[in-house]
Motif scaffolding. Structure first.
Motif, PDB file in Angstrom:
ATOM      1  N   ARG A 184       0.835  -1.200   0.000  1.00 33.28           N
ATOM      2  CA  ARG A 184       0.000   0.000   0.000  1.00 33.28           C
ATOM      3  C   ARG A 184       0.873   1.255   0.000  1.00 33.28           C
ATOM      4  N   ALA A 185       0.490   2.195  -0.873  1.00 32.55           N
ATOM      5  CA  ALA A 185       1.172   3.486  -0.866  1.00 32.55           C
ATOM      6  C   ALA A 185       0.750   4.268   0.372  1.00 32.55           C
ATOM      7  N   GLU A 186       1.542   5.267   0.727  1.00 31.45           N
ATOM      8  CA  GLU A 186       1.190   6.081   1.893  1.00 31.45           C
ATOM      9  C   GLU A 186      -0.139   6.784   1.638  1.00 31.45           C
ATOM     10  N   PRO A 187      -1.129   6.541   2.482  1.00 30.95           N
ATOM     11  CA  PRO A 187      -2.446   7.140   2.242  1.00 30.95           C
ATOM     12  C   PRO A 187      -2.457   8.622   2.565  1.00 30.95           C
ATOM     13  N   GLY A 188      -3.432   9.308   2.018  1.00 26.04           N
ATOM     14  CA  GLY A 188      -3.630  10.714   2.313  1.00 26.04           C
ATOM     15  C   GLY A 188      -4.627  10.871   3.444  1.00 26.04           C
ATOM     16  N   PRO A 189      -5.268  12.038   3.539  1.00 27.44           N
ATOM     17  CA  PRO A 189      -6.260  12.260   4.591  1.00 27.44           C
ATOM     18  C   PRO A 189      -7.356  11.201   4.546  1.00 27.44           C
ATOM     19  N   ALA A 190      -7.764  10.739   5.703  1.00 22.16           N
ATOM     20  CA  ALA A 190      -8.831   9.739   5.836  1.00 22.16           C
ATOM     21  C   ALA A 190      -8.501   8.448   5.104  1.00 22.16           C
ATOM     22  N   GLY A 191      -7.197   8.178   4.864  1.00 19.52           N
ATOM     23  CA  GLY A 191      -6.801   6.948   4.193  1.00 19.52           C
ATOM     24  C   GLY A 191      -6.999   6.956   2.693  1.00 19.52           C
ATOM     25  N   LEU A 192      -7.299   8.114   2.105  1.00 18.62           N
ATOM     26  CA  LEU A 192      -7.544   8.180   0.669  1.00 18.62           C
ATOM     27  C   LEU A 192      -6.249   8.318  -0.110  1.00 18.62           C
ATOM     28  N   ASN A 193      -6.307   7.900  -1.372  1.00 20.45           N
ATOM     29  CA  ASN A 193      -5.224   8.173  -2.305  1.00 20.45           C
ATOM     30  C   ASN A 193      -5.830   8.876  -3.521  1.00 20.45           C
ATOM     31  N   PRO A 194      -5.019   9.397  -4.440  1.00 18.79           N
ATOM     32  CA  PRO A 194      -5.568  10.128  -5.580  1.00 18.79           C
ATOM     33  C   PRO A 194      -6.545   9.313  -6.420  1.00 18.79           C
ATOM     34  N   ALA A 195      -6.306   7.998  -6.558  1.00 17.14           N
ATOM     35  CA  ALA A 195      -7.209   7.169  -7.353  1.00 17.14           C
ATOM     36  C   ALA A 195      -8.598   7.114  -6.715  1.00 17.14           C
ATOM     37  N   ALA A 196      -8.650   6.990  -5.387  1.00 17.06           N
ATOM     38  CA  ALA A 196      -9.942   6.964  -4.696  1.00 17.06           C
ATOM     39  C   ALA A 196     -10.643   8.309  -4.819  1.00 17.06           C
ATOM     40  N   LEU A 197      -9.891   9.393  -4.713  1.00 15.17           N
ATOM     41  CA  LEU A 197     -10.485  10.716  -4.840  1.00 15.17           C
ATOM     42  C   LEU A 197     -11.043  10.924  -6.245  1.00 15.17           C
ATOM     43  N   ARG A 198     -10.344  10.423  -7.250  1.00 19.63           N
ATOM     44  CA  ARG A 198     -10.845  10.522  -8.628  1.00 19.63           C
ATOM     45  C   ARG A 198     -12.187   9.783  -8.771  1.00 19.63           C
ATOM     46  N   VAL A 199     -12.281   8.591  -8.188  1.00 22.21           N
ATOM     47  CA  VAL A 199     -13.532   7.827  -8.252  1.00 22.21           C
ATOM     48  C   VAL A 199     -14.649   8.590  -7.546  1.00 22.21           C
ATOM     49  N   LEU A 200     -14.356   9.142  -6.387  1.00 23.45           N
ATOM     50  CA  LEU A 200     -15.357   9.922  -5.654  1.00 23.45           C
ATOM     51  C   LEU A 200     -15.883  11.067  -6.508  1.00 23.45           C
ATOM     52  N   LEU A 201     -14.986  11.821  -7.122  1.00 20.74           N
ATOM     53  CA  LEU A 201     -15.392  12.974  -7.929  1.00 20.74           C
ATOM     54  C   LEU A 201     -16.149  12.538  -9.176  1.00 20.74           C
ATOM     55  N   THR A 202     -15.731  11.425  -9.771  1.00 13.57           N
ATOM     56  CA  THR A 202     -16.431  10.905 -10.945  1.00 13.57           C
ATOM     57  C   THR A 202     -17.866  10.532 -10.594  1.00 13.57           C
ATOM     58  N   ALA A 203     -18.043   9.877  -9.449  1.00 13.51           N
ATOM     59  CA  ALA A 203     -19.382   9.471  -9.020  1.00 13.51           C
ATOM     60  C   ALA A 203     -20.248  10.689  -8.724  1.00 13.51           C
ATOM     61  N   ALA A 223     -17.914  10.717   7.538  1.00 17.53           N
ATOM     62  CA  ALA A 223     -16.463  10.907   7.414  1.00 17.53           C
ATOM     63  C   ALA A 223     -16.133  11.840   6.260  1.00 17.53           C
ATOM     64  N   LEU A 224     -16.885  11.741   5.178  1.00 11.81           N
ATOM     65  CA  LEU A 224     -16.640  12.635   4.050  1.00 11.81           C
ATOM     66  C   LEU A 224     -17.003  14.074   4.398  1.00 11.81           C
ATOM     67  N   TYR A 225     -18.090  14.275   5.121  1.00  9.90           N
ATOM     68  CA  TYR A 225     -18.442  15.620   5.573  1.00  9.90           C
ATOM     69  C   TYR A 225     -17.318  16.202   6.439  1.00  9.90           C
ATOM     70  N   ARG A 226     -16.784  15.364   7.342  1.00  9.10           N
ATOM     71  CA  ARG A 226     -15.716  15.831   8.221  1.00  9.10           C
ATOM     72  C   ARG A 226     -14.474  16.197   7.414  1.00  9.10           C
ATOM     73  N   LEU A 227     -14.142  15.365   6.412  1.00  8.13           N
ATOM     74  CA  LEU A 227     -12.977  15.644   5.573  1.00  8.13           C
ATOM     75  C   LEU A 227     -13.158  16.952   4.809  1.00  8.13           C
ATOM     76  N   ARG A 228     -14.371  17.207   4.325  1.00  9.83           N
ATOM     77  CA  ARG A 228     -14.630  18.448   3.595  1.00  9.83           C
ATOM     78  C   ARG A 228     -14.462  19.665   4.499  1.00  9.83           C
ATOM     79  N   ARG A 229     -14.817  19.523   5.766  1.00  9.50           N
ATOM     80  CA  ARG A 229     -14.636  20.637   6.702  1.00  9.50           C
ATOM     81  C   ARG A 229     -13.160  20.881   6.989  1.00  9.50           C
ATOM     82  N   GLU A 230     -12.393  19.785   7.055  1.00 12.94           N
ATOM     83  CA  GLU A 230     -10.983  19.897   7.427  1.00 12.94           C
ATOM     84  C   GLU A 230     -10.093  20.308   6.256  1.00 12.94           C
ATOM     85  N   ARG A 231     -10.504  19.947   5.040  1.00 13.54           N
ATOM     86  CA  ARG A 231      -9.658  20.188   3.866  1.00 13.54           C
ATOM     87  C   ARG A 231     -10.405  21.055   2.859  1.00 13.54           C
TER      88      ARG A 231
END
Length: 216
Positions: free
Chosen positions: A103-122, A142-150
């Motif tokens: 596993r690559a080093e995860p970002g905030p909330a354990g996300l990586n760029p590929a997961a963020l791309r899928v989220l935005l696509t959806a 958790a996503l609401y919390r991440l949006r507040r923090e970032r």
């Protein structure tokens, strides 16, 4: 990035809109390179490209549903490919194992760029907040919390929603809204067993499946 907290909202929105506009840039580049070669896409090449996208997503630790979305196909079609093509099925299994052990080093909330791309696509395709979060293994809270923090994540989510089709264009859409691009069947080779048999007028079309809107 903490510096975003000092950036005017309008500048952050512009940045987020540019990121969303770039999500499809690789397909535009592929089309340009094919034109340079003097040919269009073939069905085999198109499906191979989508399989490669699914493998990349799996190697980065995404779920089967997220892998399908990353590849632009339905979960059912992705599972069908794995069942009918032993080499692709083995490659997907290997990619999942690779993600588990490296596993690559995860970002905030354990996300990586590929997961963020899928989220935005959806989200851009019309998925609601909680189902979109579930695609990448997050709860809606958790996503609401991440949006507040970032602030940059909040800006990207807002940009994805701005990029949704207009409501009039989405009315009556099925759960998976199919889009098609013309491709050429490979005339010199036998169709791969990973490609489902064509139906009716779909022999020169290849589907791109995206979640249809589930609400405003």
């Amino acid at each position: 990035m903490d510096e975003w907290r000092e950036v005017p909202a309008s500048r952050l929105d512009t940045w987020a809109d540019e990121v969303l506009a770039g999500l499809d840039a690789h397909e535009g580049i592929d089309r340009a390179l094919r034109r340079a070669l003097g040919r269009g896409p073939t069905l085999g090449e198109e499906n191979s490209t989508r399989m490669a996208d699914a493998l990349r997503a799996a190697a980065l630790g995404l779920s089967p549903a997220a892998c399908a979305l990353a590849a632009g196909v339905s979960e059912r079609l992705l599972a069908n490919w794995q069942a009918r093509d032993a080499s692709f099925g083995a490659a997907m299994a290997a990619a999942v194992e690779l993600a588990r052990t490296r596993r690559a080093e995860p970002g905030p909330a354990g996300l990586n760029p590929a997961a963020l791309r899928v989220l935005l696509t959806a989200l851009r395709a019309g998925a609601l907040h909680a189902p979109a979060a579930a695609l990448i293994g997050m709860s809606g809270r958790a996503l609401y919390r991440l949006r507040r923090e970032r602030p940059e994540i909040a800006a990207l989510v807002a940009a994805a929603r701005r990029a949704r089709p207009r409501k009039g264009d989405r009315r009556g859409a099925p759960r998976y809204e199919r889009r098609y691009r013309l491709v050429r069947l490979d005339g010199s080779t036998t169709p791969s067993p990973s490609v489902p048999a064509p139906r009716a007028t779909a022999d020169t079309l290849t589907p791109e499946s995206h979640p249809a809107p589930e609400g405003p």
